[in-house]
Enzyme design. Structure first.
Site, short mmCIF file in Angstrom:
data_model
loop_
_atom_site.label_atom_id
_atom_site.label_comp_id
_atom_site.label_asym_id
_atom_site.label_seq_id
_atom_site.Cartn_x
_atom_site.Cartn_y
_atom_site.Cartn_z
N PHE A 133 17.95 55.05 -2.51
CA PHE A 133 17.94 56.51 -2.55
C PHE A 133 19.16 57.00 -3.31
O PHE A 133 20.29 56.64 -2.98
CB PHE A 133 17.93 57.10 -1.13
CG PHE A 133 17.83 58.60 -1.14
CD1 PHE A 133 16.62 59.24 -1.35
CD2 PHE A 133 18.96 59.40 -0.98
CE1 PHE A 133 16.52 60.63 -1.40
CE2 PHE A 133 18.89 60.78 -1.03
CZ PHE A 133 17.66 61.40 -1.23
N ASP A 218 26.60 53.59 -5.82
CA ASP A 218 26.35 54.87 -5.16
C ASP A 218 26.89 54.76 -3.74
O ASP A 218 26.25 54.20 -2.85
CB ASP A 218 24.86 55.18 -5.18
CG ASP A 218 24.53 56.49 -4.46
OD1 ASP A 218 25.39 57.00 -3.72
OD2 ASP A 218 23.40 56.99 -4.64
N LYS A 247 28.71 63.21 0.55
CA LYS A 247 28.60 63.33 2.01
C LYS A 247 29.92 63.45 2.78
O LYS A 247 30.40 64.54 3.00
CB LYS A 247 27.76 62.16 2.55
CG LYS A 247 26.28 62.28 2.14
CD LYS A 247 25.36 61.47 3.03
CE LYS A 247 23.91 61.86 2.84
NZ LYS A 247 23.23 61.23 1.70
#
Ligand SMILES: *Cc1c(COP(=O)(O)O)cnc(C)c1O
Length: 388
Positions: A133, A218, A247
């Site tokens: 993702f 990532d 995040k």
């Protein structure tokens, strides 16, 4: 009309209607609009690093918003400099930073950076992992290996080839001298908090080195102390060419970062990329407060306690625990994660039904040992409640 009904009337249905409406938080606790208290074991999806209403975050954000909330990139401001210098200090290797507002934008920057490299070198396709993702904007979505969310929005402008995650030999076959870059998570988050086998990231580095493809890590979900290290790749002893963050970095304020190591940090020329809000002073002040207050030793200690506690539970619904640091999936023996999430909420714990057979735990990094213990103590009964 309830907040839920009003939500449905006003919002597009892309999220469905969430089951709980939150009103406020303090530390690792949150309260819903009816005053029910929960221990927050999902932390806004690994975002609320310092928990809720942490005094340092409140102070930094309040001070900055009352001083200078926005400049655009037409002007320099000190919070962005301090943040970049702090990140570079934690990363150790020479690098340059671009600041964005979210994870997917951090990956867009990485994607464009890699494209510049690819065009220059005559390379033409990307490699990413099945079930990976990377975000929802078109560039990041094209790298996202989950058919259900990708395919209906294709075709995409650049070819992306997908390999099984954690399989170094499959990667070696797909990465050639025509590959621009390899995009991978150090542990797959949305796929179910799935760590790769030992040695995988070292093999990825070696495959990228031998073919000239850029290695993009990532770390949007895995960084900022979540795994007990500032950055998950540091535990593997490898340095990617490009790193993306978001995040947990802002502790709840929107910020993302794309880091280019060495030559990768010099690929953008003036005018190649930008963001009006990217690196705005308030988000930078929040991120600085996060970096100043995350205590890795504490994370490692409570993470070990949570893992050991969960692993000691013998329950027919619990198959096992996987993940790293304060970022775990409790894997179930049947597809009842939604029922586990519901039973947990009823018992006063917020967690996330990540996959049909796995619930995700990502509490604030400031979660205390007694809060961890109360979750571990409550979990067997939650599992029993959720048993079909
Ligand atoms: C959440 C996430 C993203 C996307 O971040 P947004 O801020 O939602 O755009 C990208 N990559 C990974 C690994 C993530 O966990």
């Amino acid at each position: 009309m309830s907040l839920f009904e009003r939500f449905e009337k006003s919002f597009m249905p892309n999220y469905g209607t969430p089951p709980v409406a939150l009103a406020r938080g303090e530390g690792s606790a949150v309260w819903d609009v009816d005053g029910k208290r929960y221990l927050d074991f999902i932390g806004g999806i690994a975002v609320s690093s310092l928990g809720h209403a942490h005094p340092a975050l409140v102070e930094a954000v309040s001070r900055q918003v009352a001083t200078l909330a926005h400049t655009s990139n037409l002007f320099v401001h000190e919070p962005e400099i301090l943040l970049a210098e702090k990140l570079l200090g934690l990363l150790k290797d020479p690098a340059k930073i671009f600041l964005a507002n979210s994870g997917t934008e951090a990956n867009e920057a990485a994607y464009k950076l890699a494209l510049k490299y690819g065009r220059r070198e005559g390379r033409r396709y990307f490699v990413a992992a099945e079930n990976g993702f990377h975000g929802r904007t078109i560039g990041a979505l094209s790298l996202t290996g989950k058919k259900a969310i990708r395919d209906q929005f294709g075709p995409f402008p650049v070819e992306v080839r997908f390999v099984p995650y954690g399989d170094a030999e499959a990667l070696r076959e797909e990465v050639t001298g025509e590959c621009v870059a390899v995009f991978l998570e150090p542990t797959q988050g949305e796929a179910g908090v799935v760590p790769p086998p030992d040695g995988y990231f070292q093999a990825v580095r070696e495959i990228c080195d031998s073919t000239g493809a850029l290695m993009v890590a990532d770390e949007i979900q895995s960084a900022i102390g979540r795994t007990g290290h500032w950055f998950a790749h540091q535990a593997d002893g490898v340095v990617p060419d490009i790193l993306t963050l978001a995040k947990g970095l802002g502790g709840g304020l929107p910020i993302g970062a794309c880091v280019g190591f060495g030559e990768a940090g010099t690929l953008f020329a003036k005018g190649d990329h930008g963001s009006t809000f990217g690196g705005n002073p308030v988000s930078c002040a929040a991120a600085l407060a996060v970096l100043d207050n995350v205590d890795l030793e504490h994370v490692q200690k409570v993470a070990a306690q949570l893992r050991t506690g969960l692993e000691a539970i013998e329950h027919p619904l619990l198959k096992g625990v996987r993940g790293r640091g304060l970022w775990l999936a409790a894997v179930l023996t049947s597809d009842v994660s939604a029922a586990v999430q519901k039973a947990a909420a009823d018992a006063g714990f917020l967690l996330n039904a990540l996959q049909p057979d796995a619930v995700r735990l990502a509490p604030p990094l400031v979660v205390t040992d007694s809060e961890v213990q109360s979750f571990v103590d409550a979990f067997p009964k939650i599992l029993t409640e959720a048993t079909p």
